[in-house]
Design a protein around this motif. Sequence first.
Motif, PDB file in Angstrom:
ATOM      1  N   LYS A   1       0.831  -1.211   0.000  1.00  9.20           N
ATOM      2  CA  LYS A   1       0.000   0.000   0.000  1.00  9.20           C
ATOM      3  C   LYS A   1       0.863   1.257   0.000  1.00  9.20           C
TER       4      LYS A   1
ATOM      5  N   SER B   1      -5.519   6.389   9.603  1.00  9.96           N
ATOM      6  CA  SER B   1      -5.916   4.959   9.588  1.00  9.96           C
ATOM      7  C   SER B   1      -5.176   4.198  10.670  1.00  9.96           C
TER       8      SER B   1
ATOM      9  N   ASP C   1      -6.367   1.799  14.179  1.00  6.61           N
ATOM     10  CA  ASP C   1      -6.159   0.350  14.037  1.00  6.61           C
ATOM     11  C   ASP C   1      -6.181  -0.323  15.408  1.00  6.61           C
TER      12      ASP C   1
ATOM     13  N   MET D   1       8.272  -0.111   3.528  1.00  7.27           N
ATOM     14  CA  MET D   1       8.162  -0.287   4.980  1.00  7.27           C
ATOM     15  C   MET D   1       9.040  -1.479   5.331  1.00  7.27           C
TER      16      MET D   1
HETATM   17  C1  LIG Z   1       1.753  -0.757  13.990  1.00  9.06           C
HETATM   18  C2  LIG Z   1       1.054  -0.645  12.675  1.00  9.06           C
HETATM   19  C3  LIG Z   1       1.707  -0.092  11.569  1.00  9.06           C
HETATM   20  C4  LIG Z   1       1.056   0.026  10.332  1.00  9.06           C
HETATM   21  N1  LIG Z   1       1.716   0.570   9.268  1.00  9.06           N
HETATM   22  C5  LIG Z   1       1.084   0.694   8.069  1.00  9.06           C
HETATM   23  C6  LIG Z   1       1.732   1.265   6.935  1.00  9.06           C
HETATM   24  O1  LIG Z   1       2.894   1.653   6.980  1.00  9.06           O
HETATM   25  N2  LIG Z   1       1.037   1.353   5.774  1.00  9.06           N
HETATM   26  C7  LIG Z   1      -0.261   0.912   5.647  1.00  9.06           C
HETATM   27  O2  LIG Z   1      -0.839   1.018   4.573  1.00  9.06           O
HETATM   28  N3  LIG Z   1      -0.890   0.377   6.721  1.00  9.06           N
HETATM   29  C8  LIG Z   1      -0.267   0.244   7.918  1.00  9.06           C
HETATM   30  N4  LIG Z   1      -0.911  -0.310   8.990  1.00  9.06           N
HETATM   31  C9  LIG Z   1      -2.281  -0.779   8.798  1.00  9.06           C
HETATM   32  C10 LIG Z   1      -3.256   0.366   8.872  1.00  9.06           C
HETATM   33  O3  LIG Z   1      -3.533   0.664  10.231  1.00  9.06           O
HETATM   34  C11 LIG Z   1      -4.560   0.022   8.222  1.00  9.06           C
HETATM   35  O4  LIG Z   1      -4.983  -1.227   8.640  1.00  9.06           O
HETATM   36  C12 LIG Z   1      -4.425  -0.006   6.730  1.00  9.06           C
HETATM   37  O5  LIG Z   1      -3.821   1.156   6.259  1.00  9.06           O
HETATM   38  C13 LIG Z   1      -5.838  -0.082   6.182  1.00  9.06           C
HETATM   39  O6  LIG Z   1      -5.756  -0.199   4.821  1.00  9.06           O
HETATM   40  P1  LIG Z   1      -7.119  -0.316   3.968  1.00  9.06           P
HETATM   41  O7  LIG Z   1      -7.929   0.889   4.349  1.00  9.06           O
HETATM   42  O8  LIG Z   1      -6.645  -0.317   2.568  1.00  9.06           O
HETATM   43  O9  LIG Z   1      -7.757  -1.608   4.399  1.00  9.06           O
HETATM   44  C14 LIG Z   1      -0.277  -0.431  10.211  1.00  9.06           C
HETATM   45  C15 LIG Z   1      -0.921  -0.962  11.320  1.00  9.06           C
HETATM   46  C16 LIG Z   1      -0.273  -1.073  12.558  1.00  9.06           C
HETATM   47  C17 LIG Z   1      -0.988  -1.663  13.739  1.00  9.06           C
END
Ligand SMILES: Cc1cc2nc3c(=O)[nH]c(=O)nc-3n(C[C@H](O)[C@H](O)[C@H](O)COP(=O)(O)O)c2cc1C
Length: 406
Positions: free
Chosen positions: A30, A64, A68, A92
């Motif tokens: 993403k 977002s 989470d 990442m």
């Molecule tokens: C600690 C942590 C780090 C995260 N880092 C990223 C990130 O760098 N990029 C990303 O797209 N989602 C990351 N996420 C997930 C996002 O919180 C979220 O679930 C995601 O962006 C949702 O994507 P969607 O709306 O396409 O389903 C992370 C989640 C956690 C718990």
Amino acid sequence: MFTILVYKSRVQIDMSASDVYQLVKAAAVKNANRDISGVLLFDGDYFLQYLEGPDGEIRDLYNSISMDSRHRKIVKLMEDQSPTRRFGVWYMHAIDVNTLHGDDLNEILSQGASFQPVNLGLPSHDRVLKMITAFASASWTDNDSHFEPENWEFQIKPSQFNAVVNTKNAAPCQFAFQPILNPISGEVSSIEALIRSQSGGPPSDCFKGLSPEDLYLFDLESKQYAFELASQMNLGKCKLSVNLLPMSLVRIPNAVERLLSYITDVGLVPQQVIVEITEEESITNFEDFQSALKSLRSAGISVAIDDFGAGFAGLTLLSRFQPEKLKIDRQIIDGVHYDGPKQAIVKAIIECAHSLGITIIAEGVETVEEWCWLQSVGVDLFQGYLFARPKLNGTPDIQWPVLKQV
Ligand SMILES: Cc1cc2nc3c(=O)[nH]c(=O)nc-3n(C[C@H](O)[C@H](O)[C@H](O)COP(=O)(O)O)c2cc1C
């Protein structure tokens, strides 16, 4: 130009290292579409994530991530701008700090920075790298898990003070009263008298149109009505806090004697009174101000510095004069539970004040999250809407936190 952001958070559910690698794998795909790069460090209990990329994309992603449910207690440590990326080769990259040895971290970070057009290496005073290194070398723990917002509910308990009071004389102003309390011991330490206009309007309405000299006189003389109201409250061991401009003590002849006579005229004693110095203006004659403070102290009146951290009420004042109490300004308190720089400042103020025997008060506490964080780092007393709103001509009911029964 890139926006860079660092936050820390606490792992919410049992996440294994392989779960985190899975999360990062999906995140990297993403992030590639959004032009975001960065690193995610984890130690089993905590995350520290660094994000870099276009401003709007970073904000959207941080929103977002903040929502989470796989982590909680998300605290933003830094948001800044940068001309280049630090880790452009990674959309990442996950780093399990439990697996690091020796110089591993530096090698990994150098590899991440290796894309740079001119390879300057890792700058030694880079804040981001310092945060990453600090996370990797220390175990970050919360202060006291007992103070988790979800463990507490609030209950109104009957007030020990008289709820309604009146002045005998026609007063040019009114006062609203708000308690300053210790939520754990259940004690009200003091009640602050907050000035209101004759029609109950804000303080600015009272002082409108007054020349500086009239303002200082009004500031001082208005206190007699606060004392008169407080004398009917059945204060007991609880004290009354009143605000005073520092220059009122300097400019009005015999200001301290006048204050003392207002206090004793209504049957209170000086030991029941705290003068909060609201330093909205600079103190132009510190020698005279200090001698007025000495007279207050020798009469038995306590002194607090109000709005510490705002305007002039800062470290210079504290270095020259140490009060019994110090109130941290509400702007620093607002949102402290998710704001890394505010947290660092509050912890430093507490350490400094406690080493000088000064009691710390947090004012403007509005949410249970703010209170829990402040309580866990050692704030002594609290004031704010979370516990009680100011009440005109009386003392309000107080909402006390009570541990939920499980
Ligand atoms: C600690 C942590 C780090 C995260 N880092 C990223 C990130 O760098 N990029 C990303 O797209 N989602 C990351 N996420 C997930 C996002 O919180 C979220 O679930 C995601 O962006 C949702 O994507 P969607 O709306 O396409 O389903 C992370 C989640 C956690 C718990």
